[in-house]
Design an enzyme around this catalytic site. Structure first.
Site: not given
Ligand code: IVH
Length: 678
Positions: A82, A84, A86, A191, A282, A382, A385, A414, A420
């Protein structure tokens, strides 16, 4: 930045492993996430909200899968893979299909009740679809899409409001607004990626099936989720998502691998705060620390000055960054960024890198402990010029279609205009355009080359262009762009185009004062103002000598435009350009001033709308102006009468609503015939 934080936590973890006596309860390694803020009710999570261990390299991923394969005795178990996101982790509680409570993660055991704010997030269903369990807790990420973040910040920059450092802070800050209306004004989305407690639901055996079921209940689940096997399969997913990272509409900081089978998850279990069956892999961080080597100002083609931080080169999200935008003078003041400062730079998506924050504790100091560099001051001239700069509320912006238009927003521009170099190309495009000097065939590509190869510095230099110089220019441009045409390859030189162009330039010398004034590209002087000025002064010299007080007397010219015109002609460079145009043979008929205060329509304001059949609207406007009328663009109570041609629309409606007199074309022609031009 995250990367810095992660590195420091890892270092601390290593130290604590070697010296366990140093591990204290307050250590960052001992807790999860931020604490609870006063102002919100607290919510105890029945099932704690845990965090994930991180992997930063392929090797660490291989260790993770190796450990799992060994303990489970299965070579390549399936993983749910999945993105991740932010944002901010939240838990949503539904009872009999109704959303009853939403909470932040808090410290993992207790979070904040942010139900009111979550209700404003449209992606979060308030009622579930289908047959809902008695209790269903869904976990997922609230995030701010990049476009919404950029738009929000642009608005804040223009209105002097507080900008968000990044989308994640935007999401977190929004959910912690005590006033849900403020949260509602922020563009948030959601999500789902997991579960909390459930009652009255037959849990599917696999995580991927849970996600599918959540979709069925009406939750958004990322379309990027998939199932993969083996270290290779996980790394391929990482690479595929990584390649599309910049194109995704939201920020992601990595991907997550989770053992798909719930039985296998249970067999792996947990260690302190994180599951042993999942890991976050990451991506390179989107924020990094670096230092500002200098602050410089760039001039755009519309004359707007943009401050730029020159940075010590730094890798941000996989790209070496050496410059970051500082947006405008207000933003510099807000950041208080100075040369020598250590700053956080952020690069996300195809957005230009920007400076997010200064680390004041790292500011270089002199021997007396004072900052080595004073606060930055925006240049009053500026850098391209040397003309003076001024603050404007309306800025010229490039449109998607490639044109330019005025838009609201604060900027410093400017005043150098034609002189210019940074603005020269745009000035030339405007100068040559049909309604200005009307030089046929002089398109943007030629203008680029003329400026790039130094053939023209000002619009007046166009008149020194000859056929051989055009041919030479074209050859250099073709060589540079690697676009040598077939004719040239065949040893022939096409020159007809250059002859035509030189003829068109020569033909443009015979012009009118109003065209010339419009062509000069004075800010806020459009065709209609140019025409009024030409009439009012009759000749160029009296206009060049007019001060602001004289200019405001011109109908249609207010104090702002008067200041622009006077400012433009006060710039010695602009005067030189005008003289050079004259010297090159540009000429126009001059006559006595036509001060319209005397005509039969003196003191009246007229609005023209719809299509006329006997003449163009412009021509009709000219005639009416010559008779003393002021021609305006919009209808108000002060409008004397509206001339409505075919298919007149909202202006006619407004005139009727306000009870303003309306003339049809016949009435206009009758009036004009009764007052023939002198
Ligand atoms: S699973 C026990 N799935 O990442 C597992 N976390 O560092 C719990 N996050 O607190 C998290 N996308 O804020 C999971 N597809 C995803 C995620 C995800 C983002 C974030 C979430 C979590 C943090 C963990």
């Amino acid at each position: 930045p995250d990367a810095e934080y992660d590195a420091l936590v890892r270092e601390l973890e290593a130290i604590e492993r070697e010296h366990p006596q140093l591990r204290v309860p307050g250590s960052p390694t001992q807790r999860v996430g931020a604490g609870v803020l006063p102002g919100f009710e607290t919510v105890a999570h029945e099932l704690p909200m845990l965090s994930l261990n991180n992997a930063f390299s392929d090797e660490e991923v291989a260790e993770f899968t190796g450990r799992i394969s060994k303990e489970l005795g299965e070579a390549e178990p399936a993983f749910s893979v999945e993105p991740k996101l932010d944002g901010l982790a939240i838990s949503l509680r539904y009872e009999h299909g109704v959303f009853v409570r939403g909470a932040t993660r808090g410290d993992g055991a207790t979070g904040e009740d942010v139900t009111a704010n979550l209700r404003t997030v449209r992606a979060i269903p308030l009622r579930l679809r289908g047959e809902a369990p008695a209790v269903l807790e869904v976990r997922g990420e609230v995030y701010m899409p990049r476009a919404g973040f950029e738009a929000y910040n642009a608005r804040m920059r223009e209105t002097g409001g507080k900008v968000l450092a990044n989308p994640r802070n935007g999401a977190a800050g929004s959910l912690r607004q005590l006033d849900p209306r403020l949260a509602a004004a922020r563009p948030l989305s959601f999500y789902a990626y997991g579960l909390g407690v459930t009652e009255g639901w037959a849990l599917p055996p696999r995580h991927s099936q849970v996600l599918q079921a959540l979709r069925g209940f009406g939750f958004p689940v990322s379309p990027e989720v998939a199932v993969a096997r083996g270290t290779r399969g996980l790394l391929d997913y990482y690479a595929a998502i990584g390649a599309r990272r910049d194109a995704l509409p939201y920020d992601i900081d990595g991907v997550v691998y989770k053992l798909d089978d719930h039985g296998q998850q249970a067999a792996m279990g947990f260690v302190s705060r994180a599951p042993r069956w999942a890991i976050a892999h990451k991506f390179p961080a989107q924020e990094q620390l670096t230092t500002v080597e200098a602050i410089e100002v760039q001039v755009g083609r519309t004359g707007a000055l943009t401050p730029v931080a020159r940075l010590a080169p730094v890798q941000v999200a996989g790209v070496v960054v050496t410059n970051a935008t500082l947006h405008n003078a207000d933003q510099i003041a807000r950041l208080d960024v100075r040369a020598g400062d250590t700053v956080i730079v952020r690069r996300a998506g195809d957005v230009i890198p920007e400076v997010v924050r200064v680390l004041p504790e790292k500011r270089p100091l002199d021997a007396r402990g004072q900052p080595l560099h004073p606060p930055y001051e925006f240049p009053s001239v500026c850098p391209a010029c040397g003309s003076h700069t001024e603050a404007v509320r309306k800025v010229l912006k490039s449109t998607k279609a490639g044109g330019i238009e005025y838009a609201e927003g604060a900027a410093i521009v400017c005043t150098g205009g034609l002189f210019c170099p940074a603005q020269r190309k745009q000035a030339l495009v405007h100068f040559a355009s049909r309604r200005a000097m009307d030089i046929e065939g002089l398109g943007e590509r030629f203008i680029e080359a003329l400026v790039d190869f130094g053939y023209v510095a000002t619009v007046a230099d166009l008149y020194a262009m000859t056929v051989p110089r055009f041919l030479e220019m074209k050859q250099r441009a073709d060589e540079r762009d690697g676009t040598v045409p077939e004719t040239v390859k065949a040893g022939k030189v096409a020159s007809k185009w250059a002859e035509n162009l030189v003829a068109a330039i020569a033909a443009s010398k015979d012009t009118t004062l109003e065209r010339l004034l419009f062509a000069l590209g004075i800010r806020d002087v459009g065709e209609s103002t140019a025409r009024t000025l030409a009439r009012h002064f009759g000749a160029l010299d009296p206009l060049l000598q007019a001060d602001e007080a004289t200019l405001v007397e011109v109908p249609d010219v207010g104090p702002v435009v008067a200041a622009r015109i006077a400012g433009f002609f006060a710039e010695p460079h602009n005067r030189e350009v005008v003289q050079a145009l004259r010297a090159a043979g540009v000429r126009w008929p001059e006559g006595p001033p036509q001060r319209s205060a005397e005509g039969p329509l003196a003191g009246q304001t007229v609005v023209l709308t719809g299509a006329l059949s006997a003449m163009s609207r412009d021509a009709a406007g000219d005639r009416l102006q010559a008779l003393g009328a002021k021609v305006a663009g919009s209808v108000s109570k002060k409008t004397s009468f509206v001339v409505a041609g075919e298919a007149a629309g909202s202006k006619l409606e407004k005139a009727q609503a306000l009870g303003v007199e309306v003339w049809d074309e016949a009435r206009l022609l009758e009036f004009l015939n009764a007052h023939p031009p002198v």
